[in-house]
Scaffold this motif. Structure first.
Motif, PDB file in Angstrom:
ATOM      1  N   LYS A   1      -8.851 -12.172 -11.973  1.00  0.00           N
ATOM      2  CA  LYS A   1      -7.809 -13.070 -11.489  1.00  0.00           C
ATOM      3  C   LYS A   1      -7.252 -12.539 -10.176  1.00  0.00           C
ATOM      4  CE  LYS A   1      -6.505 -14.362 -16.204  1.00  0.00           C
ATOM      5  NZ  LYS A   1      -5.447 -14.321 -17.239  1.00  0.00           N
ATOM      6  N   VAL A   2      -6.807 -13.438  -9.347  1.00  0.00           N
ATOM      7  CA  VAL A   2      -6.318 -13.046  -8.033  1.00  0.00           C
ATOM      8  C   VAL A   2      -5.178 -12.040  -8.148  1.00  0.00           C
ATOM      9  CG1 VAL A   2      -4.774 -15.051  -7.883  1.00  0.00           C
ATOM     10  CG2 VAL A   2      -5.527 -13.903  -5.797  1.00  0.00           C
ATOM     11  N   GLU A   3      -4.363 -12.170  -9.190  1.00  0.00           N
ATOM     12  CA  GLU A   3      -3.220 -11.274  -9.378  1.00  0.00           C
ATOM     13  C   GLU A   3      -3.642  -9.858  -9.781  1.00  0.00           C
ATOM     14  OE1 GLU A   3      -3.608 -14.147 -11.011  1.00  0.00           O
ATOM     15  OE2 GLU A   3      -2.153 -15.488 -10.036  1.00  0.00           O
ATOM     16  N   GLU A   4      -4.866  -9.697 -10.230  1.00  0.00           N
ATOM     17  CA  GLU A   4      -5.350  -8.387 -10.672  1.00  0.00           C
ATOM     18  C   GLU A   4      -5.902  -7.545  -9.527  1.00  0.00           C
ATOM     19  OE1 GLU A   4      -6.698  -9.782 -15.179  1.00  0.00           O
ATOM     20  OE2 GLU A   4      -8.187  -9.719 -13.577  1.00  0.00           O
ATOM     21  N   ILE A   5      -5.958  -8.126  -8.349  1.00  0.00           N
ATOM     22  CA  ILE A   5      -6.493  -7.424  -7.182  1.00  0.00           C
ATOM     23  C   ILE A   5      -5.349  -6.952  -6.301  1.00  0.00           C
ATOM     24  CG2 ILE A   5      -7.857  -7.693  -5.072  1.00  0.00           C
ATOM     25  CD1 ILE A   5      -9.560  -9.735  -6.616  1.00  0.00           C
ATOM     26  N   ASN A   6      -5.391  -5.678  -5.941  1.00  0.00           N
ATOM     27  CA  ASN A   6      -4.377  -5.132  -5.037  1.00  0.00           C
ATOM     28  C   ASN A   6      -4.837  -5.389  -3.601  1.00  0.00           C
ATOM     29  OD1 ASN A   6      -2.528  -3.670  -3.555  1.00  0.00           O
ATOM     30  ND2 ASN A   6      -2.496  -1.941  -4.949  1.00  0.00           N
ATOM     31  N   TRP A   7      -4.446  -6.535  -3.072  1.00  0.00           N
ATOM     32  CA  TRP A   7      -4.938  -6.968  -1.769  1.00  0.00           C
ATOM     33  C   TRP A   7      -4.503  -6.052  -0.640  1.00  0.00           C
ATOM     34  CZ3 TRP A   7      -8.612 -10.625  -1.660  1.00  0.00           C
ATOM     35  CH2 TRP A   7      -8.764 -11.407  -2.817  1.00  0.00           C
ATOM     36  N   SER A   8      -3.410  -5.348  -0.802  1.00  0.00           N
ATOM     37  CA  SER A   8      -2.950  -4.441   0.256  1.00  0.00           C
ATOM     38  C   SER A   8      -3.869  -3.229   0.399  1.00  0.00           C
ATOM     39  CB  SER A   8      -1.518  -3.969  -0.020  1.00  0.00           C
ATOM     40  OG  SER A   8      -1.472  -3.096  -1.121  1.00  0.00           O
TER      41      SER A   8
ATOM     42  N   PHE B   1     -11.142  -0.784  -4.048  1.00  0.00           N
ATOM     43  CA  PHE B   1      -9.750  -0.783  -3.565  1.00  0.00           C
ATOM     44  C   PHE B   1      -8.901   0.340  -4.156  1.00  0.00           C
ATOM     45  CE2 PHE B   1      -8.126  -2.753  -7.386  1.00  0.00           C
ATOM     46  CZ  PHE B   1      -9.015  -3.758  -7.737  1.00  0.00           C
ATOM     47  N   LYS B   2      -9.548   1.351  -4.715  1.00  0.00           N
ATOM     48  CA  LYS B   2      -8.807   2.524  -5.178  1.00  0.00           C
ATOM     49  C   LYS B   2      -8.768   3.548  -4.046  1.00  0.00           C
ATOM     50  CE  LYS B   2      -9.760   1.963 -10.105  1.00  0.00           C
ATOM     51  NZ  LYS B   2     -10.397   2.538 -11.310  1.00  0.00           N
ATOM     52  N   ILE B   3      -7.752   3.432  -3.216  1.00  0.00           N
ATOM     53  CA  ILE B   3      -7.590   4.364  -2.098  1.00  0.00           C
ATOM     54  C   ILE B   3      -6.297   5.146  -2.268  1.00  0.00           C
ATOM     55  CG2 ILE B   3      -8.906   2.854  -0.557  1.00  0.00           C
ATOM     56  CD1 ILE B   3      -6.238   2.048   0.738  1.00  0.00           C
ATOM     57  N   ASN B   4      -6.196   6.242  -1.546  1.00  0.00           N
ATOM     58  CA  ASN B   4      -5.046   7.140  -1.674  1.00  0.00           C
ATOM     59  C   ASN B   4      -3.912   6.807  -0.722  1.00  0.00           C
ATOM     60  OD1 ASN B   4      -6.331   8.803  -3.663  1.00  0.00           O
ATOM     61  ND2 ASN B   4      -7.566   9.711  -2.027  1.00  0.00           N
ATOM     62  N   LEU B   5      -4.001   5.694  -0.047  1.00  0.00           N
ATOM     63  CA  LEU B   5      -2.991   5.305   0.931  1.00  0.00           C
ATOM     64  C   LEU B   5      -2.154   4.148   0.403  1.00  0.00           C
ATOM     65  CD1 LEU B   5      -5.324   5.209   4.067  1.00  0.00           C
ATOM     66  CD2 LEU B   5      -3.925   7.131   3.287  1.00  0.00           C
ATOM     67  N   ASN B   6      -0.892   4.112   0.825  1.00  0.00           N
ATOM     68  CA  ASN B   6       0.014   3.026   0.470  1.00  0.00           C
ATOM     69  C   ASN B   6       0.666   2.481   1.729  1.00  0.00           C
ATOM     70  OD1 ASN B   6      -0.122   3.237  -2.539  1.00  0.00           O
ATOM     71  ND2 ASN B   6       0.680   5.286  -2.096  1.00  0.00           N
ATOM     72  N   LEU B   7       0.649   1.171   1.876  1.00  0.00           N
ATOM     73  CA  LEU B   7       1.178   0.539   3.076  1.00  0.00           C
ATOM     74  C   LEU B   7       2.622   0.942   3.345  1.00  0.00           C
ATOM     75  CD1 LEU B   7       0.971  -1.474   5.410  1.00  0.00           C
ATOM     76  CD2 LEU B   7       1.465  -3.303   3.788  1.00  0.00           C
ATOM     77  N   GLU B   8       3.422   1.058   2.287  1.00  0.00           N
ATOM     78  CA  GLU B   8       4.849   1.358   2.466  1.00  0.00           C
ATOM     79  C   GLU B   8       5.103   2.759   3.022  1.00  0.00           C
ATOM     80  OE1 GLU B   8       3.911   1.636  -2.033  1.00  0.00           O
ATOM     81  OE2 GLU B   8       3.391   0.332  -0.337  1.00  0.00           O
ATOM     82  N   ASP B   9       4.077   3.613   3.041  1.00  0.00           N
ATOM     83  CA  ASP B   9       4.236   4.969   3.576  1.00  0.00           C
ATOM     84  C   ASP B   9       4.026   5.034   5.085  1.00  0.00           C
ATOM     85  OD1 ASP B   9       4.726   5.933   1.028  1.00  0.00           O
ATOM     86  OD2 ASP B   9       2.615   6.401   0.647  1.00  0.00           O
ATOM     87  N   PHE B  10       3.716   3.891   5.702  1.00  0.00           N
ATOM     88  CA  PHE B  10       3.434   3.870   7.135  1.00  0.00           C
ATOM     89  C   PHE B  10       4.461   3.016   7.866  1.00  0.00           C
ATOM     90  CE2 PHE B  10      -0.457   5.000   5.051  1.00  0.00           C
ATOM     91  CZ  PHE B  10      -1.034   5.947   5.883  1.00  0.00           C
ATOM     92  N   GLU B  11       4.616   3.308   9.149  1.00  0.00           N
ATOM     93  CA  GLU B  11       5.581   2.566   9.957  1.00  0.00           C
ATOM     94  C   GLU B  11       5.158   1.114  10.141  1.00  0.00           C
ATOM     95  OE1 GLU B  11       6.508   4.428  13.621  1.00  0.00           O
ATOM     96  OE2 GLU B  11       7.272   6.277  12.703  1.00  0.00           O
ATOM     97  N   ASP B  12       3.852   0.895  10.263  1.00  0.00           N
ATOM     98  CA  ASP B  12       3.368  -0.477  10.439  1.00  0.00           C
ATOM     99  C   ASP B  12       1.945  -0.585   9.904  1.00  0.00           C
ATOM    100  OD1 ASP B  12       1.611   0.542  12.486  1.00  0.00           O
ATOM    101  OD2 ASP B  12       3.236   0.335  13.930  1.00  0.00           O
TER     102      ASP B  12
ATOM    103  N   GLU C   1     -10.522   7.066   4.683  1.00  0.00           N
ATOM    104  CA  GLU C   1     -10.891   6.470   3.402  1.00  0.00           C
ATOM    105  C   GLU C   1     -12.189   5.659   3.434  1.00  0.00           C
ATOM    106  OE1 GLU C   1      -9.286   6.775   0.477  1.00  0.00           O
ATOM    107  OE2 GLU C   1      -7.528   7.887   1.141  1.00  0.00           O
ATOM    108  N   MET C   2     -12.697   5.326   4.602  1.00  0.00           N
ATOM    109  CA  MET C   2     -13.908   4.507   4.676  1.00  0.00           C
ATOM    110  C   MET C   2     -15.133   5.416   4.602  1.00  0.00           C
ATOM    111  SD  MET C   2     -14.629   1.409   4.485  1.00  0.00           S
ATOM    112  CE  MET C   2     -15.898   0.198   4.744  1.00  0.00           C
ATOM    113  N   THR C   3     -15.359   5.950   3.413  1.00  0.00           N
ATOM    114  CA  THR C   3     -16.475   6.862   3.171  1.00  0.00           C
ATOM    115  C   THR C   3     -17.793   6.095   3.090  1.00  0.00           C
ATOM    116  OG1 THR C   3     -16.132   6.623   0.800  1.00  0.00           O
ATOM    117  CG2 THR C   3     -14.968   8.428   1.891  1.00  0.00           C
ATOM    118  N   ASP C   4     -18.888   6.836   3.097  1.00  0.00           N
ATOM    119  CA  ASP C   4     -20.212   6.201   3.009  1.00  0.00           C
ATOM    120  C   ASP C   4     -20.361   5.404   1.722  1.00  0.00           C
ATOM    121  OD1 ASP C   4     -20.960   7.217   5.438  1.00  0.00           O
ATOM    122  OD2 ASP C   4     -22.105   8.895   4.618  1.00  0.00           O
ATOM    123  N   ILE C   5     -19.894   5.959   0.611  1.00  0.00           N
ATOM    124  CA  ILE C   5     -20.045   5.266  -0.660  1.00  0.00           C
ATOM    125  C   ILE C   5     -19.217   3.974  -0.687  1.00  0.00           C
ATOM    126  CG2 ILE C   5     -18.206   6.544  -1.877  1.00  0.00           C
ATOM    127  CD1 ILE C   5     -20.002   6.467  -4.371  1.00  0.00           C
TER     128      ILE C   5
END
Length: 201
Positions: A15-22, A128-139, A151-155
């Protein structure tokens, strides 16, 4: 080892709600806007579709948002388009663009080898399991820059292509079902477009 059945079940039922689009990224931005447009049933809006096209493919490159967006574009094709024939055809054009990009990548980068031979995540949702969060950045710009640096590794890159390929090939059944109903729709333009798309899938 990839669990194809489990991933196909995810593709069919997520479902669309199950995806962390950020946590997904396109060519110019993270996936928040596309996720919102999908949630708000805006996929038959031409402006929205043009933005999606620009985000999920750029210069023969696909992005982490591509396979997830394609899931919902293909689902939109299953629905009646009403007076939105132009927009419906635009979705088919996007579908064809992605298939052609996959074929180009396979022929040029993989020397016609299968995407199946790539090292990828066991499950599609791991993209979409990355170690970054949008709210931790200025923009958002800084957020995107750090993602592609760290985070954009070969795999992850391989997984984008493998799972996009899996999504579009799974969508072949949808296209065939739509085509079988075109006698009722009496729409040769769409039927011809689907036939041309099926030939390259």
């Amino acid at each position: 080892m990839k669990n194809i059945d489990k991933n196909l079940e995810y593709i069919r039922n997520v479902k669309v709600e199950e995806i962390n689009w950020s946590k997904l990224f396109g060519s110019y931005s993270c996936g928040i806007k596309i996720g919102e447009d999908i949630k708000n049933n805006n996929l038959l809006d031409l402006k929205v579709l043009k933005n999606i096209e620009n985000e999920i493919e750029h210069q023969s490159t696909l992005w982490t948002i591509t396979p997830f967006t394609m899931i919902f574009l293909i689902r939109q094709l299953e629905k009646d388009y009403g007076d939105k024939k132009e927009e419906y055809c635009y979705i088919l054009e996007i579908y064809k663009l992605i298939v052609e990009t996959l074929k180009f990548t396979q022929d040029e980068a993989l020397e016609e080898n299968s995407f199946d031979k790539l090292e990828v995540y066991e499950e599609m949702k791991d993209i979409f399991k990355i170690n970054l969060n949008l709210e931790d950045f200025e923009d958002e710009e800084e957020y995107i820059e750090v993602f592609f640096e760290e985070e954009m590794t070969d795999i992850r890159y391989n997984s984008v292509y493998y799972y996009t390929d899996l999504v579009v090939k799974n969508g072949k059944k949808t296209l065939e079902e739509i085509l079988s109903k075109k006698v009722n729709y009496e729409d040769n333009q769409i039927a011809n477009f689907i036939n041309s798309l099926l030939k390259i899938l």
